[in-house]
Design a protein around this motif. Structure first.
Motif, PDB file in Angstrom:
ATOM      1  N   LEU A 184       0.835  -1.205   0.000  1.00 35.81           N
ATOM      2  CA  LEU A 184       0.000   0.000   0.000  1.00 35.81           C
ATOM      3  C   LEU A 184       0.867   1.251   0.000  1.00 35.81           C
ATOM      4  CD1 LEU A 184      -2.846   1.224   0.131  1.00 35.81           C
ATOM      5  CD2 LEU A 184      -2.703   1.062   2.630  1.00 35.81           C
ATOM      6  N   SER A 185       1.864   1.279   0.874  1.00 35.13           N
ATOM      7  CA  SER A 185       2.785   2.419   0.890  1.00 35.13           C
ATOM      8  C   SER A 185       3.574   2.506  -0.406  1.00 35.13           C
ATOM      9  CB  SER A 185       3.744   2.317   2.081  1.00 35.13           C
ATOM     10  OG  SER A 185       3.073   2.595   3.299  1.00 35.13           O
ATOM     11  N   ARG A 186       4.021   1.361  -0.908  1.00 36.20           N
ATOM     12  CA  ARG A 186       4.782   1.392  -2.160  1.00 36.20           C
ATOM     13  C   ARG A 186       3.941   1.951  -3.294  1.00 36.20           C
ATOM     14  NH1 ARG A 186       6.483  -3.566  -0.049  1.00 36.20           N
ATOM     15  NH2 ARG A 186       5.090  -4.754  -1.402  1.00 36.20           N
ATOM     16  N   TYR A 187       2.682   1.532  -3.370  1.00 34.01           N
ATOM     17  CA  TYR A 187       1.819   2.030  -4.448  1.00 34.01           C
ATOM     18  C   TYR A 187       1.636   3.541  -4.321  1.00 34.01           C
ATOM     19  CZ  TYR A 187      -1.891   2.903  -7.658  1.00 34.01           C
ATOM     20  OH  TYR A 187      -2.605   3.436  -8.700  1.00 34.01           O
ATOM     21  N   ALA A 188       1.303   4.008  -3.129  1.00 35.35           N
ATOM     22  CA  ALA A 188       1.020   5.431  -2.937  1.00 35.35           C
ATOM     23  C   ALA A 188       2.253   6.285  -3.242  1.00 35.35           C
ATOM     24  CB  ALA A 188       0.534   5.678  -1.516  1.00 35.35           C
ATOM     25  N   LEU A 189       3.413   5.844  -2.780  1.00 32.18           N
ATOM     26  CA  LEU A 189       4.628   6.626  -3.009  1.00 32.18           C
ATOM     27  C   LEU A 189       5.059   6.580  -4.473  1.00 32.18           C
ATOM     28  CD1 LEU A 189       6.548   5.630   0.236  1.00 32.18           C
ATOM     29  CD2 LEU A 189       5.496   7.854  -0.266  1.00 32.18           C
ATOM     30  N   ASP A 190       4.882   5.433  -5.113  1.00 30.79           N
ATOM     31  CA  ASP A 190       5.191   5.356  -6.545  1.00 30.79           C
ATOM     32  C   ASP A 190       4.268   6.268  -7.352  1.00 30.79           C
ATOM     33  OD1 ASP A 190       7.228   3.564  -6.106  1.00 30.79           O
ATOM     34  OD2 ASP A 190       6.097   1.790  -6.752  1.00 30.79           O
ATOM     35  N   ALA A 191       2.984   6.286  -6.988  1.00 28.82           N
ATOM     36  CA  ALA A 191       2.050   7.180  -7.673  1.00 28.82           C
ATOM     37  C   ALA A 191       2.458   8.633  -7.476  1.00 28.82           C
ATOM     38  CB  ALA A 191       0.632   6.948  -7.156  1.00 28.82           C
ATOM     39  N   ALA A 192       2.889   8.980  -6.249  1.00 31.42           N
ATOM     40  CA  ALA A 192       3.317  10.351  -5.976  1.00 31.42           C
ATOM     41  C   ALA A 192       4.521  10.731  -6.826  1.00 31.42           C
ATOM     42  CB  ALA A 192       3.640  10.506  -4.494  1.00 31.42           C
TER      43      ALA A 192
ATOM     44  N   PHE B  80      -6.891   6.038  -8.478  1.00 34.40           N
ATOM     45  CA  PHE B  80      -7.918   5.783  -7.471  1.00 34.40           C
ATOM     46  C   PHE B  80      -8.175   4.277  -7.327  1.00 34.40           C
ATOM     47  CE2 PHE B  80     -12.096   5.656  -5.567  1.00 34.40           C
ATOM     48  CZ  PHE B  80     -12.233   6.824  -4.831  1.00 34.40           C
ATOM     49  N   THR B  81      -8.417   3.594  -8.440  1.00 34.61           N
ATOM     50  CA  THR B  81      -8.704   2.160  -8.366  1.00 34.61           C
ATOM     51  C   THR B  81      -7.464   1.371  -7.959  1.00 34.61           C
ATOM     52  OG1 THR B  81      -8.307   1.897 -10.742  1.00 34.61           O
ATOM     53  CG2 THR B  81     -10.579   2.279 -10.037  1.00 34.61           C
ATOM     54  N   GLY B  82      -6.291   1.823  -8.395  1.00 36.55           N
ATOM     55  CA  GLY B  82      -5.063   1.150  -7.974  1.00 36.55           C
ATOM     56  C   GLY B  82      -4.865   1.234  -6.471  1.00 36.55           C
ATOM     57  N   MET B  83      -5.199   2.379  -5.889  1.00 37.40           N
ATOM     58  CA  MET B  83      -5.082   2.537  -4.436  1.00 37.40           C
ATOM     59  C   MET B  83      -6.062   1.614  -3.724  1.00 37.40           C
ATOM     60  SD  MET B  83      -3.257   4.123  -2.247  1.00 37.40           S
ATOM     61  CE  MET B  83      -3.218   4.747  -0.552  1.00 37.40           C
ATOM     62  N   LEU B  84      -7.271   1.497  -4.235  1.00 32.26           N
ATOM     63  CA  LEU B  84      -8.243   0.603  -3.599  1.00 32.26           C
ATOM     64  C   LEU B  84      -7.805  -0.854  -3.701  1.00 32.26           C
ATOM     65  CD1 LEU B  84     -11.608   2.233  -4.705  1.00 32.26           C
ATOM     66  CD2 LEU B  84     -10.510   2.371  -2.459  1.00 32.26           C
ATOM     67  N   ASP B  85      -7.239  -1.250  -4.829  1.00 27.61           N
ATOM     68  CA  ASP B  85      -6.723  -2.613  -4.950  1.00 27.61           C
ATOM     69  C   ASP B  85      -5.596  -2.853  -3.945  1.00 27.61           C
ATOM     70  OD1 ASP B  85      -8.497  -3.214  -6.978  1.00 27.61           O
ATOM     71  OD2 ASP B  85      -7.060  -2.824  -8.588  1.00 27.61           O
ATOM     72  N   ALA B  86      -4.743  -1.860  -3.765  1.00 27.76           N
ATOM     73  CA  ALA B  86      -3.669  -1.979  -2.777  1.00 27.76           C
ATOM     74  C   ALA B  86      -4.225  -2.036  -1.362  1.00 27.76           C
ATOM     75  CB  ALA B  86      -2.695  -0.813  -2.928  1.00 27.76           C
ATOM     76  N   GLU B  87      -5.311  -1.314  -1.107  1.00 24.23           N
ATOM     77  CA  GLU B  87      -5.962  -1.372   0.213  1.00 24.23           C
ATOM     78  C   GLU B  87      -6.486  -2.784   0.497  1.00 24.23           C
ATOM     79  OE1 GLU B  87      -6.328   0.698   2.681  1.00 24.23           O
ATOM     80  OE2 GLU B  87      -6.248   2.758   1.946  1.00 24.23           O
ATOM     81  N   ILE B  88      -7.021  -3.433  -0.494  1.00 21.49           N
ATOM     82  CA  ILE B  88      -7.535  -4.797  -0.307  1.00 21.49           C
ATOM     83  C   ILE B  88      -6.401  -5.739   0.074  1.00 21.49           C
ATOM     84  CG2 ILE B  88      -8.605  -6.777  -1.453  1.00 21.49           C
ATOM     85  CD1 ILE B  88     -10.250  -4.717  -3.104  1.00 21.49           C
ATOM     86  N   ALA B  89      -5.301  -5.688  -0.671  1.00 20.77           N
ATOM     87  CA  ALA B  89      -4.149  -6.549  -0.367  1.00 20.77           C
ATOM     88  C   ALA B  89      -3.591  -6.231   1.027  1.00 20.77           C
ATOM     89  CB  ALA B  89      -3.082  -6.366  -1.425  1.00 20.77           C
ATOM     90  N   PHE B  90      -3.576  -4.960   1.385  1.00 18.99           N
ATOM     91  CA  PHE B  90      -3.085  -4.518   2.685  1.00 18.99           C
ATOM     92  C   PHE B  90      -3.895  -5.140   3.812  1.00 18.99           C
ATOM     93  CE2 PHE B  90      -3.694  -1.353   6.104  1.00 18.99           C
ATOM     94  CZ  PHE B  90      -2.393  -1.056   6.465  1.00 18.99           C
ATOM     95  N   HIS B  91      -5.210  -5.019   3.743  1.00 17.56           N
ATOM     96  CA  HIS B  91      -6.058  -5.534   4.820  1.00 17.56           C
ATOM     97  C   HIS B  91      -6.101  -7.067   4.840  1.00 17.56           C
ATOM     98  CE1 HIS B  91      -7.378  -1.325   4.687  1.00 17.56           C
ATOM     99  NE2 HIS B  91      -7.726  -1.490   5.947  1.00 17.56           N
ATOM    100  N   ASP B  92      -6.005  -7.669   3.678  1.00 13.25           N
ATOM    101  CA  ASP B  92      -5.994  -9.135   3.632  1.00 13.25           C
ATOM    102  C   ASP B  92      -4.726  -9.711   4.257  1.00 13.25           C
ATOM    103  OD1 ASP B  92      -8.470  -9.191   2.432  1.00 13.25           O
ATOM    104  OD2 ASP B  92      -7.714  -9.686   0.421  1.00 13.25           O
ATOM    105  N   ALA B  93      -3.668  -8.905   4.347  1.00 10.86           N
ATOM    106  CA  ALA B  93      -2.395  -9.397   4.887  1.00 10.86           C
ATOM    107  C   ALA B  93      -2.518  -9.853   6.338  1.00 10.86           C
ATOM    108  CB  ALA B  93      -1.330  -8.320   4.765  1.00 10.86           C
ATOM    109  N   VAL B  94      -3.490  -9.331   7.074  1.00  9.34           N
ATOM    110  CA  VAL B  94      -3.603  -9.720   8.490  1.00  9.34           C
ATOM    111  C   VAL B  94      -4.141 -11.137   8.624  1.00  9.34           C
ATOM    112  CG1 VAL B  94      -3.919  -7.326   9.190  1.00  9.34           C
ATOM    113  CG2 VAL B  94      -5.933  -8.790   8.872  1.00  9.34           C
ATOM    114  N   TYR B  95      -4.606 -11.723   7.528  1.00  6.59           N
ATOM    115  CA  TYR B  95      -5.126 -13.098   7.557  1.00  6.59           C
ATOM    116  C   TYR B  95      -4.165 -14.076   6.869  1.00  6.59           C
ATOM    117  CZ  TYR B  95      -9.388 -10.575   8.667  1.00  6.59           C
ATOM    118  OH  TYR B  95     -10.333  -9.740   9.243  1.00  6.59           O
ATOM    119  N   ALA B  96      -3.018 -13.576   6.417  1.00  5.45           N
ATOM    120  CA  ALA B  96      -2.093 -14.427   5.679  1.00  5.45           C
ATOM    121  C   ALA B  96      -1.436 -15.466   6.598  1.00  5.45           C
ATOM    122  CB  ALA B  96      -1.026 -13.568   5.015  1.00  5.45           C
TER     123      ALA B  96
END
Length: 210
Positions: free
Chosen positions: A110-118, A194-210
């Motif tokens: 999630l951080s990587r996506y946001a910073l790369d977009a910036a 916008f959609t890329g950030m939401l996709d990254a948010e999904i992967a981010f939150h799913d990580a707590v169940y990995a």
């Protein structure tokens, strides 16, 4: 129709998909486990640091005084109220975080996506990815706060923080910044961020169940 409204309409399927995340559902219905939330506290604290950096960058690159002030206030809220929350919540939580390396790397996307977009798009990209993230949180936390069975304590405090008027005002401020972005940045690019950030948010939150 404002540009932020057009963006929300175009990205509605991606937002709906993010709102169906397991973490969102379990927080709302009160079933999120202690271990999962401990891991969430770990990864979310790290992303709050990224968000503060993004708002700092945005203040530097802002088009005028109003935008400088909006981003400065947002950064201040992250390094004060939200930082205080994590310190208290981690101290009160009954189990420590136990993320393995792969899960931590997945969450870090999630951080990587946001910073790369910036780096790619500067101020317009920062406003767009933050608008995506904060719209997601305002939507699901407002719903959970109003209709859910959120566990009392740190979880309820976190949900309430993202459902109050101050947070809503911050999301409205991001919408106004999106409205003011130059037309030389095409809608299609905003939608991708916008959609890329939401996709990254999904992967981010799913990580707590990995």
């Amino acid at each position: 129709m404002t540009r932020s409204r057009r963006l929300l309409d175009a990205c509605a399927p991606a937002l709906d998909r993010a709102l169906e995340m397991r973490f969102v559902r379990e927080v709302a219905d009160g079933t999120v486990g202690d271990a999962a939330y401990a891991d969430y506290l770990e990864i979310e604290a790290a992303f709050v640091e990224t968000a503060a950096r993004l708002h700092g960058l945005a203040a530097w690159d802002a088009p005028g005084w109003t935008a400088i002030g909006r981003n400065a206030r947002a950064a201040y809220a992250l390094v004060t109220g939200q930082a205080d929350y994590f310190e208290a919540a981690r101290a009160a939580w009954p189990v420590p975080a136990r993320l393995d390396r792969d899960a931590a790397r997945g969450a870090g996307g999630l951080s990587r996506y946001a910073l790369d977009a910036a780096r790619e798009g500067g101020y317009p990209a920062v406003m767009t990815v933050l608008f995506a993230a904060e719209t997601l949180y305002l939507t699901w936390c407002s719903r959970a706060h109003r209709e859910g069975r959120v566990r009392p304590g740190p979880i309820a405090d976190w949900v309430a923080l993202h459902a109050d008027e101050a947070f809503r005002a911050g999301v409205d401020a991001l919408a106004r910044e999106v409205d003011g972005l130059p037309e030389t940045v095409p809608d299609e690019r905003l939608e991708r961020w916008f959609t890329g950030m939401l996709d990254a948010e999904i992967a981010f939150h799913d990580a707590v169940y990995a």
